[in-house]
Motif scaffolding. Structure first.
Motif, PDB file in Angstrom:
ATOM      1  N   LEU A  58      -7.291  10.035   8.966  1.00 16.57           N
ATOM      2  CA  LEU A  58      -8.619  10.636   8.900  1.00 16.57           C
ATOM      3  C   LEU A  58      -8.629  11.751   7.857  1.00 16.57           C
ATOM      4  N   SER A  59      -7.676  11.706   6.953  1.00 17.56           N
ATOM      5  CA  SER A  59      -7.525  12.781   5.970  1.00 17.56           C
ATOM      6  C   SER A  59      -8.715  12.925   5.035  1.00 17.56           C
ATOM      7  N   GLY A  60      -9.521  11.892   4.887  1.00 14.60           N
ATOM      8  CA  GLY A  60     -10.689  11.970   4.018  1.00 14.60           C
ATOM      9  C   GLY A  60     -11.986  12.245   4.754  1.00 14.60           C
ATOM     10  N   ALA A  61     -11.906  12.485   6.057  1.00 15.06           N
ATOM     11  CA  ALA A  61     -13.114  12.616   6.871  1.00 15.06           C
ATOM     12  C   ALA A  61     -14.005  13.784   6.449  1.00 15.06           C
ATOM     13  N   LYS A  66     -18.958  15.698   4.003  1.00 14.85           N
ATOM     14  CA  LYS A  66     -19.658  16.603   3.085  1.00 14.85           C
ATOM     15  C   LYS A  66     -20.400  15.837   1.993  1.00 14.85           C
ATOM     16  N   ALA A  67     -19.781  14.789   1.453  1.00 20.18           N
ATOM     17  CA  ALA A  67     -20.424  13.983   0.406  1.00 20.18           C
ATOM     18  C   ALA A  67     -21.663  13.278   0.952  1.00 20.18           C
ATOM     19  N   LYS A  74     -26.198   9.137   6.262  1.00 23.33           N
ATOM     20  CA  LYS A  74     -25.566   9.339   7.558  1.00 23.33           C
ATOM     21  C   LYS A  74     -24.108   8.892   7.499  1.00 23.33           C
ATOM     22  N   PRO A  75     -23.158   9.813   7.757  1.00 23.34           N
ATOM     23  CA  PRO A  75     -21.743   9.435   7.749  1.00 23.34           C
ATOM     24  C   PRO A  75     -21.315   8.846   9.087  1.00 23.34           C
TER      25      PRO A  75
END
Length: 84
Positions: A58-61, A66-67, A74-75
């Motif tokens: 989940l390191s890019g969560a 934010k992006a 909606k993420p």
């Protein structure tokens, strides 16, 4: 919508579709997609939401969240794991 509640092809819009299985560059050896490029493309296509389901991390969560928020998308944060 057509009768029976099922949309015909002519009724479908890009906002009706959500990519639910995406690996980003945070998925080691499995994904090349950069988070910002993914979110920008989703927005260009008129989609309202997108998921990130990297392999075992989940390191890019936070970057993904934010992006998405910056682009009014909606993420949906997920992870693909294997249990042995």
């Amino acid at each position: 919508m057509s009768t029976g509640g099922i949309a015909s092809k002519s009724d479908l819009r890009a906002s009706d579709y959500v990519h639910l299985h995406n690996h980003t560059h945070h998925s080691l050896l499995d994904g090349l997609t950069k988070v910002d490029e993914l979110v920008t493309r989703v927005k260009e296509l008129g989609m309202n939401a997108v998921a990130m389901t990297d392999h075992g991390t989940l390191s890019g969560a936070i970057e993904f969240y934010k992006a998405c928020k910056a682009n009014d998308v909606k993420p949906i944060i997920g992870i693909e794991t294997y249990v042995a």
